[in-house]
Design a protein around this motif. Structure first.
Motif, short mmCIF file in Angstrom:
data_model
loop_
_atom_site.label_atom_id
_atom_site.label_comp_id
_atom_site.label_asym_id
_atom_site.label_seq_id
_atom_site.Cartn_x
_atom_site.Cartn_y
_atom_site.Cartn_z
N TRP A 85 0.89 -1.06 -0.34
CA TRP A 85 0.09 0.41 -0.16
C TRP A 85 0.51 0.73 -0.02
O TRP A 85 2.52 1.25 0.71
CB TRP A 85 -1.28 0.33 1.46
N GLY A 86 0.51 2.22 -0.41
CA GLY A 86 1.44 3.21 -0.71
C GLY A 86 3.10 3.23 -1.26
O GLY A 86 2.54 2.91 -2.12
N ASP A 87 3.41 3.34 -1.01
CA ASP A 87 5.38 2.99 -0.49
C ASP A 87 5.72 2.73 0.10
O ASP A 87 6.79 2.26 -0.15
CB ASP A 87 6.05 4.36 -1.03
N GLN A 88 4.77 0.99 0.85
CA GLN A 88 5.17 0.42 1.43
C GLN A 88 4.96 -1.70 1.03
O GLN A 88 3.76 -0.89 0.51
CB GLN A 88 4.75 0.60 2.96
N CYS A 89 5.55 -2.07 1.25
CA CYS A 89 5.72 -3.88 0.61
C CYS A 89 6.08 -4.06 1.71
O CYS A 89 7.68 -3.92 2.72
CB CYS A 89 5.20 -3.80 -0.26
N VAL A 90 4.84 -5.38 2.87
CA VAL A 90 6.09 -6.49 3.44
C VAL A 90 5.46 -7.86 3.14
O VAL A 90 4.35 -7.60 2.57
CB VAL A 90 5.24 -5.97 4.86
N THR A 91 6.51 -8.33 3.63
CA THR A 91 5.96 -9.97 3.22
C THR A 91 6.24 -10.53 4.73
O THR A 91 7.20 -10.41 5.54
CB THR A 91 7.22 -10.68 2.67
N ARG A 92 4.93 -11.24 5.00
CA ARG A 92 4.99 -12.39 6.19
C ARG A 92 5.03 -13.49 6.13
O ARG A 92 4.14 -13.73 5.12
CB ARG A 92 3.79 -11.81 7.09
N PRO A 93 5.41 -15.02 6.84
CA PRO A 93 4.71 -15.92 6.47
C PRO A 93 3.09 -16.04 6.94
O PRO A 93 2.32 -14.86 8.31
CB PRO A 93 5.63 -16.70 7.96
N VAL A 94 2.30 -16.61 7.02
CA VAL A 94 1.36 -16.96 7.56
C VAL A 94 1.09 -17.86 8.21
O VAL A 94 0.97 -19.21 7.61
CB VAL A 94 -0.15 -16.68 6.41
N ASP A 95 0.64 -18.14 9.56
CA ASP A 95 0.87 -19.40 9.84
C ASP A 95 0.00 -19.94 10.08
O ASP A 95 -1.50 -19.92 11.19
CB ASP A 95 1.13 -18.88 11.86
N LEU A 96 -0.41 -21.46 9.81
CA LEU A 96 -2.22 -21.92 8.81
C LEU A 96 -1.72 -22.57 10.10
O LEU A 96 -0.85 -23.50 10.44
CB LEU A 96 -2.22 -22.41 7.73
N GLN A 97 -3.57 -22.75 10.90
CA GLN A 97 -4.05 -23.50 11.49
C GLN A 97 -4.81 -24.03 11.34
O GLN A 97 -5.86 -23.81 10.55
CB GLN A 97 -3.71 -23.47 13.58
N PRO A 98 -5.43 -25.75 12.11
CA PRO A 98 -7.23 -26.29 11.51
C PRO A 98 -8.20 -24.90 11.96
O PRO A 98 -7.46 -24.53 12.96
CB PRO A 98 -6.66 -27.42 12.89
N GLU A 99 -8.65 -24.85 11.15
CA GLU A 99 -10.00 -23.98 11.43
C GLU A 99 -11.37 -24.38 12.02
O GLU A 99 -11.24 -26.16 12.05
CB GLU A 99 -10.71 -24.13 9.98
N THR A 100 -11.96 -23.76 13.05
CA THR A 100 -12.72 -25.41 14.41
C THR A 100 -13.98 -24.03 13.98
O THR A 100 -13.96 -22.79 13.81
CB THR A 100 -12.28 -25.26 15.52
N ALA A 101 -15.08 -25.00 14.74
CA ALA A 101 -16.77 -23.88 15.17
C ALA A 101 -17.20 -24.56 15.73
O ALA A 101 -16.51 -25.87 16.12
CB ALA A 101 -17.03 -24.30 13.36
N ALA A 102 -18.29 -23.92 16.23
CA ALA A 102 -18.85 -24.80 17.25
C ALA A 102 -19.49 -25.99 16.78
O ALA A 102 -20.14 -26.04 15.61
CB ALA A 102 -19.34 -23.79 17.87
N GLY A 103 -19.45 -27.09 17.90
CA GLY A 103 -20.78 -27.97 17.24
C GLY A 103 -21.48 -27.89 18.40
O GLY A 103 -22.26 -26.78 18.10
N ALA A 104 -22.69 -29.07 18.10
CA ALA A 104 -23.29 -29.76 18.79
C ALA A 104 -23.71 -29.02 20.32
O ALA A 104 -22.45 -28.77 20.72
CB ALA A 104 -23.90 -30.93 18.58
N THR A 105 -24.85 -28.30 20.72
CA THR A 105 -24.51 -27.68 21.51
C THR A 105 -25.31 -28.58 22.54
O THR A 105 -26.85 -29.07 22.60
CB THR A 105 -26.13 -26.34 21.46
#
Length: 157
Positions: free
Chosen positions: A54-74
């Motif tokens: 953006w603008g005149d700036q660029c950055v590189t970053r790793p994305v620490d991917l983890q298993p995605e979760t969601a709420a199960g049965a209530t």
């Protein structure tokens, strides 16, 4: 005539305002600044690198991917006001991660993500300010959320 110390006057005045119900109590919650990534169908994906410009700036970053979760049965015990309910988090099969980007601007940002195969997937997104304490509280830092589609094409969430 009796003199009242100024500090006592200020303390009483401050307590009167807080107890009047006119103000909003805002929690002291921080907000991560950066870009989130969700990969619902991660076939062949174990890692990701994110470039943001953006603008005149660029950055590189790793994305620490983890298993995605969601709420199960209530499950609930009881039906009255003292009833207790609970839910467990269950894996969705997807992956999610976040790239912290201090100084990220709330303006259009060109984002390129490279997964295991190294191919670039690019999208432009405008990060928005979050209000973690609610709309009446101060804004936290800007964030954007991306979702990778079937061919790993990126879309703003």
């Amino acid at each position: 005539m009796r003199r009242i110390p100024w500090i006592a006057v200020l303390l009483v005045a401050g307590c009167g305002q807080a107890g009047s119900g006119g103000g909003v109590a805002c929690p002291d919650i921080g907000t991560r600044v950066g870009i989130g990534l969700t990969v619902p169908d991660p076939a062949g994906v174990t890692r990701a690198t994110l470039d943001a410009c953006w603008g005149d700036q660029c950055v590189t970053r790793p994305v620490d991917l983890q298993p995605e979760t969601a709420a199960g049965a209530t499950s609930c015990t009881g039906t009255g006001p003292d009833a207790a309910c609970g839910a467990s988090m269950v894996p969705t099969g997807g992956l999610q991660g976040f790239a912290d980007i201090p100084g990220l601007a709330a303006e259009p940002v060109q984002v390129t993500v490279r997964f295991d195969d190294g191919r670039p997937h690019t999208v432009t997104v405008t990060p928005g300010f979050l209000h973690p304490g609610g709309p009446s509280c101060a804004a936290g830092g800007p964030q954007a959320q991306l979702v990778a589609g079937q061919d790993h094409e990126l879309k703003p969430r």
